[in-house]
Design a protein around this motif. Sequence first.
Motif, PDB file in Angstrom:
ATOM      1  N   ALA A  87      10.175  98.088  13.748  1.00 30.06           N
ATOM      2  CA  ALA A  87      10.663  97.571  15.009  1.00 30.06           C
ATOM      3  C   ALA A  87      11.686  97.612  14.872  1.00 30.06           C
ATOM      4  O   ALA A  87      12.364  96.463  14.366  1.00 30.06           O
ATOM      5  N   LYS A  88      11.717  97.573  16.022  1.00 35.30           N
ATOM      6  CA  LYS A  88      13.773  96.680  16.749  1.00 35.30           C
ATOM      7  C   LYS A  88      13.206  96.513  18.042  1.00 35.30           C
ATOM      8  O   LYS A  88      13.061  97.035  19.297  1.00 35.30           O
ATOM      9  N   VAL A  89      13.359  94.757  17.817  1.00 37.63           N
ATOM     10  CA  VAL A  89      12.669  94.484  20.000  1.00 37.63           C
ATOM     11  C   VAL A  89      14.104  93.671  19.584  1.00 37.63           C
ATOM     12  O   VAL A  89      15.150  92.880  19.499  1.00 37.63           O
ATOM     13  N   LEU A  90      13.974  93.544  21.261  1.00 36.19           N
ATOM     14  CA  LEU A  90      15.547  93.083  22.292  1.00 36.19           C
ATOM     15  C   LEU A  90      15.039  92.370  23.058  1.00 36.19           C
ATOM     16  O   LEU A  90      13.622  92.538  23.962  1.00 36.19           O
ATOM     17  N   LEU A  91      15.260  91.293  22.765  1.00 39.24           N
ATOM     18  CA  LEU A  91      14.978  90.045  23.844  1.00 39.24           C
ATOM     19  C   LEU A  91      15.524  89.966  24.396  1.00 39.24           C
ATOM     20  O   LEU A  91      16.840  89.638  24.204  1.00 39.24           O
ATOM     21  N   VAL A  92      15.597  89.833  25.814  1.00 39.63           N
ATOM     22  CA  VAL A  92      16.079  89.655  27.203  1.00 39.63           C
ATOM     23  C   VAL A  92      16.059  88.077  28.065  1.00 39.63           C
ATOM     24  O   VAL A  92      14.709  87.944  27.935  1.00 39.63           O
ATOM     25  N   ASN A  93      16.762  86.895  27.771  1.00 37.63           N
ATOM     26  CA  ASN A  93      16.624  85.737  28.605  1.00 37.63           C
ATOM     27  C   ASN A  93      17.541  85.415  29.572  1.00 37.63           C
ATOM     28  O   ASN A  93      18.867  85.386  29.931  1.00 37.63           O
ATOM     29  N   ILE A  94      16.581  85.989  30.947  1.00 41.71           N
ATOM     30  CA  ILE A  94      17.504  85.795  32.063  1.00 41.71           C
ATOM     31  C   ILE A  94      17.272  85.117  33.135  1.00 41.71           C
ATOM     32  O   ILE A  94      16.256  84.909  33.652  1.00 41.71           O
ATOM     33  N   GLU A  95      18.203  83.788  33.451  1.00 49.70           N
ATOM     34  CA  GLU A  95      17.902  82.775  34.608  1.00 49.70           C
ATOM     35  C   GLU A  95      18.689  82.745  35.233  1.00 49.70           C
ATOM     36  O   GLU A  95      19.813  82.852  35.533  1.00 49.70           O
ATOM     37  N   ILE A  96      18.152  82.832  36.691  1.00 51.82           N
ATOM     38  CA  ILE A  96      19.032  82.880  37.651  1.00 51.82           C
ATOM     39  C   ILE A  96      19.076  81.176  38.406  1.00 51.82           C
ATOM     40  O   ILE A  96      18.135  81.063  40.295  1.00 51.82           O
ATOM     41  N   CYS A  97      19.556  79.923  38.178  1.00 51.43           N
ATOM     42  CA  CYS A  97      18.904  79.165  38.736  1.00 51.43           C
ATOM     43  C   CYS A  97      19.262  78.699  39.964  1.00 51.43           C
ATOM     44  O   CYS A  97      18.663  77.796  40.316  1.00 51.43           O
ATOM     45  N   THR A  98      21.138  78.692  40.388  1.00 54.57           N
ATOM     46  CA  THR A  98      21.435  78.739  41.451  1.00 54.57           C
ATOM     47  C   THR A  98      21.140  78.971  42.772  1.00 54.57           C
ATOM     48  O   THR A  98      21.657  78.222  43.586  1.00 54.57           O
ATOM     49  N   LEU A  99      19.953  79.079  42.138  1.00 56.01           N
ATOM     50  CA  LEU A  99      18.405  80.336  43.470  1.00 56.01           C
ATOM     51  C   LEU A  99      18.189  79.381  44.153  1.00 56.01           C
ATOM     52  O   LEU A  99      17.896  79.322  45.526  1.00 56.01           O
ATOM     53  N   HIS A 100      17.828  78.633  43.561  1.00 54.24           N
ATOM     54  CA  HIS A 100      17.396  77.426  43.927  1.00 54.24           C
ATOM     55  C   HIS A 100      17.686  75.834  44.861  1.00 54.24           C
ATOM     56  O   HIS A 100      16.663  74.704  44.549  1.00 54.24           O
ATOM     57  N   LEU A 101      18.469  76.603  44.871  1.00 54.73           N
ATOM     58  CA  LEU A 101      19.625  75.024  45.080  1.00 54.73           C
ATOM     59  C   LEU A 101      18.386  74.605  46.441  1.00 54.73           C
ATOM     60  O   LEU A 101      18.208  75.111  47.529  1.00 54.73           O
ATOM     61  N   LYS A 102      18.247  72.841  46.501  1.00 58.40           N
ATOM     62  CA  LYS A 102      17.609  72.718  47.396  1.00 58.40           C
ATOM     63  C   LYS A 102      18.328  71.251  48.994  1.00 58.40           C
ATOM     64  O   LYS A 102      19.691  71.128  48.295  1.00 58.40           O
ATOM     65  N   GLU A 103      17.956  71.687  50.040  1.00 56.06           N
ATOM     66  CA  GLU A 103      18.430  70.466  51.107  1.00 56.06           C
ATOM     67  C   GLU A 103      17.468  69.625  50.968  1.00 56.06           C
ATOM     68  O   GLU A 103      16.450  69.278  50.836  1.00 56.06           O
ATOM     69  N   THR A 104      18.338  68.211  50.906  1.00 51.36           N
ATOM     70  CA  THR A 104      17.980  67.008  49.969  1.00 51.36           C
ATOM     71  C   THR A 104      18.416  66.130  50.277  1.00 51.36           C
ATOM     72  O   THR A 104      19.856  66.192  49.438  1.00 51.36           O
ATOM     73  N   THR A 105      17.744  65.031  50.879  1.00 52.49           N
ATOM     74  CA  THR A 105      18.772  63.572  50.044  1.00 52.49           C
ATOM     75  C   THR A 105      18.140  62.036  49.027  1.00 52.49           C
ATOM     76  O   THR A 105      18.133  61.073  48.813  1.00 52.49           O
ATOM     77  N   GLU A 106      17.164  62.891  48.278  1.00 53.54           N
ATOM     78  CA  GLU A 106      16.698  63.009  47.213  1.00 53.54           C
ATOM     79  C   GLU A 106      17.521  62.642  45.582  1.00 53.54           C
ATOM     80  O   GLU A 106      17.588  63.594  45.377  1.00 53.54           O
ATOM     81  N   LEU A 107      18.444  61.276  44.787  1.00 58.67           N
ATOM     82  CA  LEU A 107      18.552  61.217  44.947  1.00 58.67           C
ATOM     83  C   LEU A 107      18.109  61.603  43.316  1.00 58.67           C
ATOM     84  O   LEU A 107      19.645  62.626  42.762  1.00 58.67           O
ATOM     85  N   GLU A 108      17.547  61.544  43.204  1.00 53.50           N
ATOM     86  CA  GLU A 108      16.726  62.365  41.277  1.00 53.50           C
ATOM     87  C   GLU A 108      16.891  63.727  41.334  1.00 53.50           C
ATOM     88  O   GLU A 108      17.285  64.609  40.074  1.00 53.50           O
ATOM     89  N   LYS A 109      16.469  64.455  43.005  1.00 52.09           N
ATOM     90  CA  LYS A 109      16.360  65.943  42.720  1.00 52.09           C
ATOM     91  C   LYS A 109      17.846  65.902  43.015  1.00 52.09           C
ATOM     92  O   LYS A 109      18.409  67.493  42.337  1.00 52.09           O
ATOM     93  N   LEU A 110      19.266  65.960  43.423  1.00 46.12           N
ATOM     94  CA  LEU A 110      20.446  66.181  43.401  1.00 46.12           C
ATOM     95  C   LEU A 110      21.149  66.126  42.591  1.00 46.12           C
ATOM     96  O   LEU A 110      21.501  66.433  41.670  1.00 46.12           O
ATOM     97  N   LEU A 111      20.685  65.094  41.344  1.00 47.53           N
ATOM     98  CA  LEU A 111      21.066  64.743  40.108  1.00 47.53           C
ATOM     99  C   LEU A 111      20.892  65.983  38.977  1.00 47.53           C
ATOM    100  O   LEU A 111      20.797  66.159  38.574  1.00 47.53           O
ATOM    101  N   SER A 112      18.860  66.637  39.429  1.00 48.97           N
ATOM    102  CA  SER A 112      18.874  67.222  38.501  1.00 48.97           C
ATOM    103  C   SER A 112      19.335  68.909  38.323  1.00 48.97           C
ATOM    104  O   SER A 112      20.112  69.330  38.090  1.00 48.97           O
ATOM    105  N   PHE A 113      20.140  69.186  40.072  1.00 46.66           N
ATOM    106  CA  PHE A 113      20.299  70.130  40.112  1.00 46.66           C
ATOM    107  C   PHE A 113      21.741  70.755  39.516  1.00 46.66           C
ATOM    108  O   PHE A 113      21.576  71.354  39.291  1.00 46.66           O
ATOM    109  N   CYS A 114      22.204  69.174  39.262  1.00 40.59           N
ATOM    110  CA  CYS A 114      23.454  69.484  38.740  1.00 40.59           C
ATOM    111  C   CYS A 114      23.619  69.653  37.624  1.00 40.59           C
ATOM    112  O   CYS A 114      25.029  69.820  37.094  1.00 40.59           O
ATOM    113  N   LEU A 115      22.400  70.301  36.963  1.00 45.78           N
ATOM    114  CA  LEU A 115      22.379  70.680  35.323  1.00 45.78           C
ATOM    115  C   LEU A 115      22.600  71.825  35.673  1.00 45.78           C
ATOM    116  O   LEU A 115      23.267  72.412  34.089  1.00 45.78           O
ATOM    117  N   TRP A 116      22.178  73.040  36.782  1.00 44.65           N
ATOM    118  CA  TRP A 116      21.115  73.875  36.461  1.00 44.65           C
ATOM    119  C   TRP A 116      22.732  75.285  36.374  1.00 44.65           C
ATOM    120  O   TRP A 116      23.244  75.346  37.064  1.00 44.65           O
TER     121      TRP A 116
END
Length: 355
Positions: A171-200
Amino acid sequence: MPANAYIKRIATAVPDHEVHQFYLRFAASMLAADRRRIFERMAGLGGIESRFSCFAPALDPEGPAADLAGTFIRGAFPGTAARMAMFGEAAPVLAQKGVDGLRLGNEASRITHLIATTCTGFSAPGIDLDLIQRCGLPEGVERTMIGFMGCYAAINGLKLARHIVRSDPQAKVLLVNIEICTLHLKETTELEKLLSFCLWGDGCTAALVTAEPPGIELDSFHCIVANERRQLMTWDIRDNGFDMVLSGQVPAAIQDVLQRNQGAILGGRPPDAIDLWAVHPGGRSVLDAVERALKLEPAALISSREVLRRYGNMSSATVMFVMAEMLKAPSGLLGCGMSFGPGLTAETMLFRTVS
């Protein structure tokens, strides 16, 4: 005897648009002046200098929209259907960029298995069929989608690749990990959520796993699920995109879980018996927690901290960016990889470098 499984090569890819400073300013603009100062101070401690997005940022971070195309308009951010349409356009392009980085050439026609992980978008026909068409893979390749597992999905993908190779040494296995995290930007005034989004950030990795050395030999895997802390990290589909809850208690919980399960994770070895550490950089505080839990020297997590600095957290792709650095290490070294995600779950593995 079952065959051993080796990661032969890993290719990494990110989109063209660097967005970290833009998103910091955009997020801050949603807060009142006093909370903005708190946000800026805390975000500045994150250890991230750049992140990348498939979507070009607007010219003015305090303007009417977050993106140049005007899709993320203040007061009218897109719903989930629109975001999934954006995923369907962007993800195949970035995934192909990752696979192209492997330079498979004639090997592409000999790929027997394709494993793809993502938790940031869904469509059918999906990434797997897109990659067959775009990358010249055999139409009969065996396909597996690992969906919505979060940041630890890559290690589950490697676990499955190892099972495949051990049962079929050809077997020859191709593993692909694909993530579009910035697609899930939120409009919020919750500090914890805004800090979380600053990671992605957005990113992709592609890896080839076979029974042929040299490479990184996949030795063993161990999973820990801390059910009593499952609400500390969640990832839910809502009407306005996917919603991440990342509690400030997560680093302490990870530290506790690792301390209590150190023997099982390391196969009874002490931490100083491990030469290489490939730890998912879920954030600076997460890496600090791992360092404290296992009493590691600061240099032990330098590869993880460098990936965090350059790319942020790219969900399932991130630990594979770190594993790509492990491929540069000398032969004969023992390593430990780990990733954390909803559950609260820690997926861990032991590996060896083989020349």
